[in-house]
Structures are given as structure tokens and as C-alpha cells.
Design a protein around this motif. Structure first.
Motif, PDB file in Angstrom:
ATOM      1  N   LEU A 266     -23.255  -8.463  25.446  1.00  0.00           N
ATOM      2  CA  LEU A 266     -22.990  -9.692  24.712  1.00  0.00           C
ATOM      3  C   LEU A 266     -22.201 -10.692  25.548  1.00  0.00           C
ATOM      4  O   LEU A 266     -21.314 -10.319  26.318  1.00  0.00           O
ATOM      5  CB  LEU A 266     -22.188  -9.389  23.437  1.00  0.00           C
ATOM      6  CG  LEU A 266     -22.847  -8.517  22.366  1.00  0.00           C
ATOM      7  CD1 LEU A 266     -21.889  -8.345  21.197  1.00  0.00           C
ATOM      8  CD2 LEU A 266     -24.166  -9.117  21.903  1.00  0.00           C
ATOM      9  N   ASN A 267     -22.515 -11.954  25.371  1.00  0.00           N
ATOM     10  CA  ASN A 267     -21.705 -13.023  25.941  1.00  0.00           C
ATOM     11  C   ASN A 267     -20.481 -13.270  25.068  1.00  0.00           C
ATOM     12  O   ASN A 267     -20.402 -12.832  23.916  1.00  0.00           O
ATOM     13  CB  ASN A 267     -22.523 -14.316  26.038  1.00  0.00           C
ATOM     14  CG  ASN A 267     -23.495 -14.292  27.197  1.00  0.00           C
ATOM     15  OD1 ASN A 267     -23.257 -13.635  28.200  1.00  0.00           O
ATOM     16  ND2 ASN A 267     -24.607 -14.999  27.044  1.00  0.00           N
ATOM     17  N   SER A 268     -19.535 -14.003  25.614  1.00  0.00           N
ATOM     18  CA  SER A 268     -18.389 -14.428  24.828  1.00  0.00           C
ATOM     19  C   SER A 268     -18.861 -15.268  23.641  1.00  0.00           C
ATOM     20  O   SER A 268     -19.736 -16.131  23.791  1.00  0.00           O
ATOM     21  CB  SER A 268     -17.431 -15.243  25.698  1.00  0.00           C
ATOM     22  OG  SER A 268     -16.332 -15.695  24.953  1.00  0.00           O
ATOM     23  N   HIS A 269     -18.337 -14.973  22.469  1.00  0.00           N
ATOM     24  CA  HIS A 269     -18.679 -15.670  21.227  1.00  0.00           C
ATOM     25  C   HIS A 269     -20.147 -15.465  20.821  1.00  0.00           C
ATOM     26  O   HIS A 269     -20.738 -16.330  20.147  1.00  0.00           O
ATOM     27  CB  HIS A 269     -18.359 -17.167  21.321  1.00  0.00           C
ATOM     28  CG  HIS A 269     -16.914 -17.434  21.615  1.00  0.00           C
ATOM     29  ND1 HIS A 269     -15.910 -17.235  20.691  1.00  0.00           N
ATOM     30  CD2 HIS A 269     -16.299 -17.856  22.764  1.00  0.00           C
ATOM     31  CE1 HIS A 269     -14.745 -17.538  21.228  1.00  0.00           C
ATOM     32  NE2 HIS A 269     -14.944 -17.913  22.479  1.00  0.00           N
ATOM     33  N   ALA A 270     -20.713 -14.350  21.206  1.00  0.00           N
ATOM     34  CA  ALA A 270     -22.073 -14.003  20.782  1.00  0.00           C
ATOM     35  C   ALA A 270     -22.096 -13.647  19.303  1.00  0.00           C
ATOM     36  O   ALA A 270     -21.043 -13.446  18.667  1.00  0.00           O
ATOM     37  CB  ALA A 270     -22.596 -12.831  21.617  1.00  0.00           C
ATOM     38  N   ARG A 271     -23.311 -13.585  18.749  1.00  0.00           N
ATOM     39  CA  ARG A 271     -23.488 -13.202  17.348  1.00  0.00           C
ATOM     40  C   ARG A 271     -24.427 -12.002  17.275  1.00  0.00           C
ATOM     41  O   ARG A 271     -25.469 -11.976  17.934  1.00  0.00           O
ATOM     42  CB  ARG A 271     -24.094 -14.334  16.522  1.00  0.00           C
ATOM     43  CG  ARG A 271     -23.139 -15.473  16.208  1.00  0.00           C
ATOM     44  CD  ARG A 271     -22.998 -16.462  17.355  1.00  0.00           C
ATOM     45  NE  ARG A 271     -24.230 -17.216  17.565  1.00  0.00           N
ATOM     46  CZ  ARG A 271     -24.531 -17.848  18.706  1.00  0.00           C
ATOM     47  NH1 ARG A 271     -23.702 -17.788  19.751  1.00  0.00           N
ATOM     48  NH2 ARG A 271     -25.656 -18.522  18.815  1.00  0.00           N
TER      49      ARG A 271
END
Length: 334
Positions: A236-241
Motif C-alpha cells: 500500500l501507498n501512504s494514505h491508500a484505501r
């Protein structure tokens, strides 16, 4: 009036794969309707993984199917008798009914198919029904997906996943799918996904996702749970959902399911987990169906239906959802 109605009902809570010990067929006679009711002769029955959860007695977004009650499901059919002011004999309707040849309905969660609809009625259980609407609202609204972001789609060859991935491509996103056979992977590629991973031939899922998503995952669309969810969390990337739409990997589990082991990544990446229910968008169904229909007409959306003929095959068709042998949206043609 007198109609002989064939039903599949819940005889006992299933333990693992559903068998005739848990779901059994019976016949009943429908002789009369109450004021405000209509009788629907079902033509197609939707076969969905979520039904397995409704068969259990665990708390969920819908109450469990009661022992002795018909198996809950979406259907499409024709009104053959009516004492409901809003429905006339001959109306084609779709909505929540059950695994039965006839359904008595008071109109709850039921919709009319427009008289001038150019689409086959079964479309209202697949691309223009709950499947297509789930994909539409999950991708365009709930996921927060933006052009240029990367979507990782589990069960990408499935009914929801295949349509959702195509919608994300129409939005200008990079889309990577996960599927379980060469045939299904080829179908996903045909739909225009940027890449696809055959999870059954991958020994290191975390590395495979990293390779297919070199800029990380902005939205993981979770239809399966299990080990694939754990691998996705590490990419996941930062601030992923993480959009939680289903967990088919655990529906037939006979023991408590551990994990996800990498759940701490939600904290580490400042990510969000968003549950999704298409019923939250009930008042917007007509607008979405119209848009999806336009995309289908323009050749922008393709989909598959796996139609099994014969009401008696409901349980067999249902179990195909869990061994991966279905090929598209599973329907029973009554």
C-alpha cells in the motif's frame, strides 16, 4: 389461483461446503395473495457468494436466513398475479426474493424493468443489477479513486472485479488484476487491465504485486481476504484505501480464520479501510444503470454471464463459485 412453487430452503446451518443436508428442496402451494402483494414467476436467479454468509448465524449487514426459510437471493421475473397498486400483471421486475420458482412480494427491494428496455432481462441481475451497481458505486464513489492512481483488483475475472476494473480504466487509472487461471488472466488482459497476476502460480504474492505495481497500490479492492489481502497490505501507498467488498476465501471455513497478519500496515501507511454495501446507494440505482447501459452500448464495458439452466441446479451452481470453475456472473435460468 393455485401455483405449485419449488423452493430450496435452509434445513441446517452449513459446515463448510453447502450440501443437500443443509439446503434442501421442497414444494409448496400458493393459493392466495394478501392486499399489497404480488406473485412473481421467476425467470432467472442470481447465485452470489454473499448468500453463504447469510446461511450462517453470524451477525452481518443482513439478518441470517432462518432455519426453514427459503434461500435469499436476487431474481428477475414476471408478475403473474397482483394485489399491489404499483404492479400490474405482465410487469417485469427484479429484486430480492429467493431460490424458488415463484415469489410472493410486497414490493420491498423490488424494481420494475422499463417497458421499453432494450436489454435482456438477465442483464438486471448482472451488469445492470447488483453486480454492475456494486462495481460502479464502489469504484466511482466509495473508493475515492482518482485518475492516475493504481487500483489492485482481486477476483478480477469475477463479475464485480471485471466490471470494476474496466470502470477504473475509463477513469484514467492504472489497473492490475488478480485471477486464478491462465484462461481468466487472458480474459482480464482482454478487458484492458494494465497487468494481471495468476495467484495460483505465484509463490511470492507480495513480490508479484510489487512488480506489477511499481508505484505502489492506492486502492486495493478486496473481494477475497486471506493471504492475498496480507500481500496487498505490504504494497500500500501512504494514505491508500482498502475497499472491503467480500471475503470469499473464508466463506466455507470450518475453523476461525486467522489474520490478516499484516494489519499493522494500515497504521504504518496511514491507510483507510472502507466497508462497502451497494444497498447504501439504493436511491441512485436508476442513474447508475443508465450510465452502465450507455457504456455497454458503446462497447466500453464487456462482461460474461455463466448461465446454468434448470432450477434444480441451484446448489451445484452455487458451489462452483468457491472452486473457481464459474466463468462470469453465475445465474440460474429457471
Amino acid at each position: 389461483m393455485m401455483y405449485k412453487n419449488k423452493q430450496f430452503y435452509l434445513r441446517a446451518r452449513p459446515d463448510g461446503v453447502v450440501t443437500d443436508k443443509a439446503v434442501t428442496q421442497r414444494e409448496q402451494i400458493i393459493e392466495s395473495l394478501e392486499d399489497g402483494e404480488m406473485l412473481i414467476e421467476n425467470q432467472f436467479i442470481s447465485i452470489d457468494p454473499a448468500i453463504r454468509g447469510w446461511m450462517s448465524d453470524e451477525p452481518s449487514y443482513m439478518s441470517p436466513i432462518e432455519i426453514g426459510s427459503v434461500i435469499r437471493s436476487s431474481t428477475v421475473g414476471k408478475v403473474v398475479e397482483s394485489r399491489h397498486q404499483d404492479y400490474q400483471i405482465g410487469d417485469m421486475v427484479y429484486g430480492l426474493s429467493g431460490w424458488e420458482t415463484f415469489s410472493v412480494s410486497n414490493g420491498f427491494f423490488m424494481n420494475k424493468i422499463p417497458e421499453n428496455s432494450p436489454y435482456p432481462v438477465n442483464y438486471y441481475l448482472s451488469v445492470m443489477g447488483a453486480v454492475g451497481l456494486t462495481a460502479y458505486f464502489a469504484i466511482t464513489d466509495r473508493s475515492g479513486l482518482k485518475p492516475g492512481e493504481t487500483l489492485l483488483m482481486s477476483a478480477a475475472a469475477g463479475a464485480v472485479g471485471s466490471i470494476g476494473g474496466q470502470i477504473a480504466k475509463l477513469m484514467g487509472c492504472r489497473v492490475v488484476g488478480l485471477a486464478g487461471s491462465e484462461e481468466k488472466c487472458n480474459w482480464v488482459k482482454h478487458l484492458g487491465f494494465d497487468d494481471v497476476i495468476n495467484y495460483k502460480e505465484t509463490t511470492d504474492m507480495t513480490a508479484a504485486i510489487e512488480k506489477a505495481c511499481p508505484e505502489g497500490v492506492d486502492v486495493y479492492f478486496d473481494n477475497v481476504g486471506g493471504e492475498i489481502l496480507d500481500a496487498a497490505l505490504l504494497n500500500l501507498n501512504s494514505h491508500a484505501r482498502v475497499l472491503f467488498c467480500g471475503s470469499i476465501a473464508s466463506y466455507n471455513a470450518t475453523e476461525p480464520v486467522p489474520g490478516p497478519y499484516n494489519w499493522w500496515q494500515i497504521l504504518a501507511r496511514s491507510a483507510e479501510v472502507r466497508g462497502f454495501l451497494v444497498s447504501d446507494y439504493l436511491d441512485r440505482f436508476p442513474e447508475a444503470a443508465l450510465t452502465i447501459g450507455e457504456w455497454v452500448d458503446a462497447g466500453k464495458i464487456e462482461f460474461k454471464e455463466d448461465v446454468v439452466k434448470g432450477f434444480d441446479n441451484c446448489v451445484t451452481a452455487f458451489n462452483r463459485l468457491f472452486d473457481g470453475s464459474n466463468n462470469g456472473k453465475m445465474l440460474i435460468q429457471v
